[in-house]
Design a protein around this motif. Structure first.
Motif, PDB file in Angstrom:
ATOM      1  N   ALA A  16       0.750  -1.294   0.047  1.00 34.14           N
ATOM      2  CA  ALA A  16      -0.120   0.147  -0.005  1.00 34.14           C
ATOM      3  C   ALA A  16       0.782   1.246   0.107  1.00 34.14           C
ATOM      4  CB  ALA A  16      -0.920   0.166   1.241  1.00 34.14           C
ATOM      5  N   TYR A  17       0.416   2.353  -1.007  1.00 33.02           N
ATOM      6  CA  TYR A  17       0.956   3.523  -0.934  1.00 33.02           C
ATOM      7  C   TYR A  17       2.305   3.335  -1.795  1.00 33.02           C
ATOM      8  CZ  TYR A  17      -1.614   5.123   3.283  1.00 33.02           C
ATOM      9  OH  TYR A  17      -2.459   5.299   4.010  1.00 33.02           O
ATOM     10  N   GLN A  18       2.797   2.408  -2.151  1.00 30.20           N
ATOM     11  CA  GLN A  18       3.957   2.170  -3.214  1.00 30.20           C
ATOM     12  C   GLN A  18       3.640   2.798  -4.475  1.00 30.20           C
ATOM     13  OE1 GLN A  18       6.695  -0.975  -2.980  1.00 30.20           O
ATOM     14  NE2 GLN A  18       7.732  -0.434  -4.934  1.00 30.20           N
ATOM     15  N   VAL A  19       2.569   2.279  -5.187  1.00 27.32           N
ATOM     16  CA  VAL A  19       2.055   2.669  -6.515  1.00 27.32           C
ATOM     17  C   VAL A  19       0.634   2.991  -6.455  1.00 27.32           C
ATOM     18  CG1 VAL A  19       3.747   1.026  -7.524  1.00 27.32           C
ATOM     19  CG2 VAL A  19       1.629   0.165  -7.050  1.00 27.32           C
ATOM     20  N   ALA A  20       0.017   2.874  -5.551  1.00 26.39           N
ATOM     21  CA  ALA A  20      -1.409   3.469  -5.521  1.00 26.39           C
ATOM     22  C   ALA A  20      -1.988   3.567  -3.840  1.00 26.39           C
ATOM     23  CB  ALA A  20      -2.379   2.075  -5.929  1.00 26.39           C
ATOM     24  N   SER A  21      -3.093   3.915  -3.644  1.00 22.40           N
ATOM     25  CA  SER A  21      -3.632   4.505  -2.448  1.00 22.40           C
ATOM     26  C   SER A  21      -3.818   3.230  -1.537  1.00 22.40           C
ATOM     27  CB  SER A  21      -5.048   4.982  -2.832  1.00 22.40           C
ATOM     28  OG  SER A  21      -6.124   3.834  -2.925  1.00 22.40           O
ATOM     29  N   TYR A  22      -3.923   3.558  -0.137  1.00 22.84           N
ATOM     30  CA  TYR A  22      -4.193   2.574   0.831  1.00 22.84           C
ATOM     31  C   TYR A  22      -5.393   1.673   0.440  1.00 22.84           C
ATOM     32  CZ  TYR A  22      -5.504   0.584   5.297  1.00 22.84           C
ATOM     33  OH  TYR A  22      -5.905  -0.292   6.212  1.00 22.84           O
ATOM     34  N   ALA A  23      -6.573   2.257   0.048  1.00 21.36           N
ATOM     35  CA  ALA A  23      -7.748   1.733  -0.233  1.00 21.36           C
ATOM     36  C   ALA A  23      -7.392   0.476  -1.523  1.00 21.36           C
ATOM     37  CB  ALA A  23      -8.571   2.814  -0.835  1.00 21.36           C
ATOM     38  N   ASP A  24      -6.595   0.697  -2.338  1.00 18.60           N
ATOM     39  CA  ASP A  24      -6.304  -0.302  -3.515  1.00 18.60           C
ATOM     40  C   ASP A  24      -5.422  -1.419  -2.804  1.00 18.60           C
ATOM     41  OD1 ASP A  24      -7.265   0.622  -6.017  1.00 18.60           O
ATOM     42  OD2 ASP A  24      -6.406   2.531  -5.331  1.00 18.60           O
ATOM     43  N   GLY A  25      -4.999  -1.207  -1.663  1.00 25.61           N
ATOM     44  CA  GLY A  25      -4.143  -2.613  -1.063  1.00 25.61           C
ATOM     45  C   GLY A  25      -2.808  -2.858  -1.825  1.00 25.61           C
ATOM     46  N   VAL A  26      -2.445  -4.148  -1.778  1.00 26.98           N
ATOM     47  CA  VAL A  26      -1.186  -4.488  -2.148  1.00 26.98           C
ATOM     48  C   VAL A  26      -1.402  -4.845  -3.909  1.00 26.98           C
ATOM     49  CG1 VAL A  26       0.446  -6.356  -2.333  1.00 26.98           C
ATOM     50  CG2 VAL A  26      -0.361  -5.595  -0.216  1.00 26.98           C
ATOM     51  N   GLN A  27      -0.728  -4.251  -4.690  1.00 25.95           N
ATOM     52  CA  GLN A  27      -0.838  -4.466  -5.982  1.00 25.95           C
ATOM     53  C   GLN A  27       0.317  -5.662  -6.410  1.00 25.95           C
ATOM     54  OE1 GLN A  27      -2.929  -3.001  -8.283  1.00 25.95           O
ATOM     55  NE2 GLN A  27      -3.826  -2.658  -6.117  1.00 25.95           N
ATOM     56  N   HIS A  28      -0.159  -6.541  -7.452  1.00 17.97           N
ATOM     57  CA  HIS A  28       0.965  -7.464  -7.855  1.00 17.97           C
ATOM     58  C   HIS A  28       0.947  -7.584  -9.407  1.00 17.97           C
ATOM     59  CE1 HIS A  28      -2.397 -10.408  -8.281  1.00 17.97           C
ATOM     60  NE2 HIS A  28      -1.760 -10.768  -9.036  1.00 17.97           N
TER      61      HIS A  28
END
Length: 282
Positions: free
Chosen positions: A247-259
């Motif tokens: 969270a926060y690295q590439v998107a908002s907290y609400a979007d969670g972990v992206q892979h």
């Protein structure tokens, strides 16, 4: 990448612990539906756990899973470890070291938390669950996910990853797989950036809560940006890598972990000779 909010920190060579605080980085937009929460204390404190802590002895379930749990008057924690064969004892020790660090840092903050007037109604809580997500004769991939509620509007997500070389008996960072780590990170970064930018398109309710600059900074080919990753494997050989962005690295907290999944064919030529046979390539 955008600076991580207060309360976020990274650990180690072959792992990442993202205990993000509750405010977005400079260019992050907190969704309109989510009020800006109060800043959460860092989990990286070094003070000793409160004397009143009543921790239980780690217990082993019939299937071999180890659980370390405990509680105090206004906090509780539970950390789960996967069953591992004796030959993978070094991996087990590495996971326990990570879990112990997370527990110590959490408990170091629990003393002050007990003085907070809302702690009784909303006790502080740490949960962390390690799972083997992929395994071959050569490599074992473990992901630990959970969260720590330390006050504020929401909990702090935790993400840890460990890649274990089963033959050498040691953990590996992403760079350890490649003869030219910088070149490999550029290849992976290109794949990650293209995939994530594509998620900015489409219906509004399906778009990633991010923007081009945020994604470009979060996927820049630095070692820091690619600490969290997992193996993709279906059988005897790995078929690729799963890049994980907390969270926060590439998107908002609400979007969670992206892979983003990258097939082995995209980076096979850059692997060290010792690891080329561990991946299935054309």
């Amino acid at each position: 990448m955008p600076s991580l909010p207060k309360g976020c920190f990274a650990l180690g060579v072959a792992l990442l612990l993202s205990a993000c605080g509750s405010q977005a980085p400079g260019n992050a937009q907190t969704p309109a539906s989510a009020p800006a929460p109060a800043a959460a204390p860092s989990l990286a404190a070094t003070t000793q756990p409160p004397a009143a802590a009543s921790a239980t002895t780690p217990a082993t379930s019939p299937d071999g899973q180890l659980t370390d749990s405990g509680s105090g008057d206004k906090y509780r924690y539970a950390i789960h470890y996967p069953p591992l064969p004796p030959a993978q004892a070094p991996l087990g020790a590495a996971l326990r070291a990570l879990g112990d660090r997370a527990r110590r840092d959490f408990l170091a903050q629990a003393g002050p938390a007990a003085q907070h007037p809302t702690s009784a109604a909303y006790p502080w809580e740490l949960t962390l669950d390690f799972k083997v997500v992929a395994q071959t004769p050569d490599l074992v991939s473990v992901v630990g996910q959970g969260g720590a509620f330390t006050g504020g509007a929401h909990g702090n997500p935790i993400l840890l990853t460990v890649l274990y070389d089963a033959r050498a008996g040691r953990t590996l960072a992403l760079d350890d797989l490649f003869a030219d780590p910088a070149a490999a990170r550029r290849v992976l970064a290109d794949a990650a950036r293209a995939d994530l930018l594509g998620r900015l398109e489409g219906p509004q309710d399906q778009r990633l809560g991010s923007d081009r600059k945020w994604i470009e900074e979060g996927t820049a080919p630095t070692a820091e940006n690619y600490q969290a990753f997992a193996l993709l494997a279906d059988g005897g050989k790995a078929r690729g890598l799963r890049l994980l962005f907390p969270a926060y690295q590439v998107a908002s907290y609400a979007d969670g972990v992206q892979h983003v999944d990258v097939p082995a064919a995209g980076f096979a030529a850059l692997l060290k000779p010792a690891y080329r046979d561990a991946f299935a390539t054309p």
